[in-house]
Design a protein around this motif. Structure first.
Motif, PDB file in Angstrom:
ATOM      1  N   PHE A  58       1.095  -1.596   0.384  1.00  0.00           N
ATOM      2  CA  PHE A  58      -0.455  -0.045  -0.039  1.00  0.00           C
ATOM      3  C   PHE A  58       1.213   1.414   0.265  1.00  0.00           C
ATOM      4  CE2 PHE A  58      -3.393  -3.228   1.038  1.00  0.00           C
ATOM      5  CZ  PHE A  58      -4.075  -2.605   0.724  1.00  0.00           C
ATOM      6  N   LYS A  59       2.265   1.100  -0.417  1.00  0.00           N
ATOM      7  CA  LYS A  59       3.292   2.466  -0.069  1.00  0.00           C
ATOM      8  C   LYS A  59       2.534   3.261  -1.278  1.00  0.00           C
ATOM      9  CE  LYS A  59       6.711  -0.146  -0.528  1.00  0.00           C
ATOM     10  NZ  LYS A  59       8.106  -0.964  -0.609  1.00  0.00           N
ATOM     11  N   GLU A  60       1.767   3.083  -2.308  1.00  0.00           N
ATOM     12  CA  GLU A  60       1.438   4.138  -3.603  1.00  0.00           C
ATOM     13  C   GLU A  60       0.663   4.408  -3.353  1.00  0.00           C
ATOM     14  OE1 GLU A  60       4.054   5.476  -4.961  1.00  0.00           O
ATOM     15  OE2 GLU A  60       5.250   3.952  -4.171  1.00  0.00           O
ATOM     16  N   ILE A  62      -1.650   5.242   0.104  1.00  0.00           N
ATOM     17  CA  ILE A  62      -1.758   6.183   1.429  1.00  0.00           C
ATOM     18  C   ILE A  62      -0.723   6.991   1.559  1.00  0.00           C
ATOM     19  CG2 ILE A  62      -0.943   5.692   4.003  1.00  0.00           C
ATOM     20  CD1 ILE A  62      -2.347   2.886   3.222  1.00  0.00           C
ATOM     21  N   ASP A  63      -1.279   8.317   2.077  1.00  0.00           N
ATOM     22  CA  ASP A  63      -0.326   9.492   2.842  1.00  0.00           C
ATOM     23  C   ASP A  63       0.149   9.370   3.928  1.00  0.00           C
ATOM     24  OD1 ASP A  63      -0.615  10.438  -0.952  1.00  0.00           O
ATOM     25  OD2 ASP A  63      -2.667  11.046   0.054  1.00  0.00           O
ATOM     26  N   VAL A  64      -0.801   8.825   4.685  1.00  0.00           N
ATOM     27  CA  VAL A  64       0.123   8.675   5.582  1.00  0.00           C
ATOM     28  C   VAL A  64      -0.781   8.042   6.819  1.00  0.00           C
ATOM     29  CG1 VAL A  64       0.230  10.238   8.292  1.00  0.00           C
ATOM     30  CG2 VAL A  64      -0.141  11.287   6.104  1.00  0.00           C
ATOM     31  N   LEU A  65       0.224   7.194   7.222  1.00  0.00           N
ATOM     32  CA  LEU A  65      -0.106   5.716   8.540  1.00  0.00           C
ATOM     33  C   LEU A  65      -0.198   6.366   9.556  1.00  0.00           C
ATOM     34  CD1 LEU A  65       2.037   2.891   8.073  1.00  0.00           C
ATOM     35  CD2 LEU A  65      -0.399   2.934   7.409  1.00  0.00           C
ATOM     36  N   ILE A  66      -1.478   6.643  10.837  1.00  0.00           N
ATOM     37  CA  ILE A  66      -1.736   6.906  11.439  1.00  0.00           C
ATOM     38  C   ILE A  66      -1.674   5.495  12.762  1.00  0.00           C
ATOM     39  CG2 ILE A  66      -3.446   7.256  14.022  1.00  0.00           C
ATOM     40  CD1 ILE A  66      -4.448   9.414  11.216  1.00  0.00           C
ATOM     41  N   LEU A  67      -0.399   5.767  13.394  1.00  0.00           N
ATOM     42  CA  LEU A  67       0.349   3.758  14.377  1.00  0.00           C
ATOM     43  C   LEU A  67      -0.886   3.728  15.443  1.00  0.00           C
ATOM     44  CD1 LEU A  67       3.625   4.231  13.411  1.00  0.00           C
ATOM     45  CD2 LEU A  67       1.734   3.339  12.150  1.00  0.00           C
ATOM     46  N   PHE A  86       6.496   5.223   5.310  1.00  0.00           N
ATOM     47  CA  PHE A  86       5.106   5.685   5.030  1.00  0.00           C
ATOM     48  C   PHE A  86       5.355   7.082   5.991  1.00  0.00           C
ATOM     49  CE2 PHE A  86       3.206   1.693   4.623  1.00  0.00           C
ATOM     50  CZ  PHE A  86       2.955   1.787   3.670  1.00  0.00           C
ATOM     51  N   HIS A  87       4.505   8.281   5.411  1.00  0.00           N
ATOM     52  CA  HIS A  87       4.979   9.252   6.750  1.00  0.00           C
ATOM     53  C   HIS A  87       4.140   8.432   7.265  1.00  0.00           C
ATOM     54  CE1 HIS A  87       6.790  11.687   3.436  1.00  0.00           C
ATOM     55  NE2 HIS A  87       5.600  11.699   3.113  1.00  0.00           N
ATOM     56  N   LYS A 114      11.626   9.687   4.613  1.00  0.00           N
ATOM     57  CA  LYS A 114       9.376  10.273   4.902  1.00  0.00           C
ATOM     58  C   LYS A 114       9.857  11.165   6.278  1.00  0.00           C
ATOM     59  CE  LYS A 114       8.143   7.122   2.157  1.00  0.00           C
ATOM     60  NZ  LYS A 114       6.995   8.041   1.104  1.00  0.00           N
ATOM     61  N   ILE A 115       8.585  12.167   6.389  1.00  0.00           N
ATOM     62  CA  ILE A 115       8.573  12.194   7.798  1.00  0.00           C
ATOM     63  C   ILE A 115       7.442  11.409   8.916  1.00  0.00           C
ATOM     64  CG2 ILE A 115       6.965  14.066   8.868  1.00  0.00           C
ATOM     65  CD1 ILE A 115       9.122  15.472   7.826  1.00  0.00           C
TER      66      ILE A 115
END
Length: 325
Positions: A58-60, A62-67, A86-87, A114-115
């Motif tokens: 899913f790297k392309e 998703i813009d941001v992952l919330i853990l 990911f960011h 990444k951020i």
């Protein structure tokens, strides 16, 4: 912003479900997928549920992952592992370990360009910002943080591990007398015991030794030994009826002096019906900031100290200056 920020959630407990609700309240975001270690068929999200082993695919998308995993075991592994792909945004809250966690996430994020925003929520997070603000403005003074009244998930987990305990919750309760001493400008030196009371509601197993349970809880180091602790034994029905919600909150105060003798008080407080839903709302705002920083080409780990408030908002700088400044 025309294109919506595409968000993924890792972990679908109380916090993950809160993030899903928060995304619905932010029109510039959309939830793409929920990633879990559980069987995707058992995940009740309205979004696509995916086993975490497939997250690389899913790297392309998703813009941001919330853990949304726990700080004890999940985030120390997932944070650095995902920061290079990911960011990310997380709520790592083991205060003593934040510096080392930052270093490990920063190295991975820089390598992946990444951020990663770490340790956000309300404490660490919003309370941290207010501690910094108070210290910077009133260098001659003292900081006081009071938590509660609310359910402490870590302390509740600790009492449930005591032999003979079937279930239970623990409330952290600030002592109002101590809070008022600070608000009055007294600048008191307060011990741990003077600042908070801990109250436990316990469902004991049938035939358990209640006196032994109470003693073990009250003498538990790092959790209860330094506090006045009240232990109440109740039924399973009472626990479900009266203690099912997850309220919390607290207050950060800075008491200091300016000039010769002017007392000054800075106070920031929260009163929360749902700790995980509020924490989730903070994470979602910082996910927006992570996306903006990533779009600007920045990389590496960040904390709330490093991110301007304007990046949290959907509004343009021009609108913010006009409407809120």
């Amino acid at each position: 912003m025309t294109q919506k920020i595409r968000v993924g959630i890792v972990g679908y407990g109380n916090l993950g479900r809160g993030v899903e609700k928060a995304i619905k309240q932010n029109s510039d975001m959309e939830l793409i997928a929920v990633f879990s270690r559980r069987d995707p068929e058992s995940v009740s999200s309205e979004a696509t549920a995916v086993h975490i082993s497939e997250i690389d695919n899913f790297k392309e998308q998703i813009d941001v992952l919330i853990l949304c995993g726990g700080s004890a075991k999940d985030l120390p592994e997932q944070g650095p592992a995902l920061a290079g792909l990911f960011h990310t945004v997380d709520s790592f809250d083991t205060h003593a370990k934040i510096p080392s966690y930052y270093e490990s996430v920063d190295a991975a994020a820089r390598q992946g360009n990444k951020i990663s925003v770490i340790s956000t929520g309300w404490d660490p997070g919003l309370f941290s910002l207010n501690r910094l603000l108070g210290e910077a403005i009133l260098p001659e003074g003292n900081e006081y943080t009071f938590w509660g009244k609310g359910v402490s998930q870590g302390h509740s987990d600790a009492i449930r591990r005591v032999p003979g305990v079937k279930n239970g919750v623990q409330y952290t309760i600030p002592r109002e007398a101590a809070v008022e001493r600070v608000r009055s400008g007294e600048n008191p030196e307060l011990s741990t015991r003077e600042k908070h009371l801990r109250e436990c509601y316990i469902v004991a197993e049938e035939g358990a030794n209640l006196a032994a349970i109470e003693t073990e809880i009250k003498e538990m180091p790092n959790y209860f030994a330094d506090y006045d602790t009240v232990v109440n034994f109740i039924s399973e029905e009472e626990l479900k009826r009266d203690h099912a919600s997850m309220p919390h909150g607290g207050t950060v105060l800075r008491s200091g002096r300016t000039g010769e003798s002017s007392n000054q008080i800075i106070e920031f407080g929260l009163k929360l019906d749902s700790n995980p839903e509020f924490t989730a709302s903070v994470l979602v705002a910082y996910a927006r900031a992570a996306y903006k920083l990533g779009q600007a080409g920045e990389a590496g780990a960040r904390t709330v100290f490093d991110i301007p408030f304007g990046l949290l908002s959907q509004k343009s700088p021009e609108r913010l200056r006009k409407e809120l400044l």
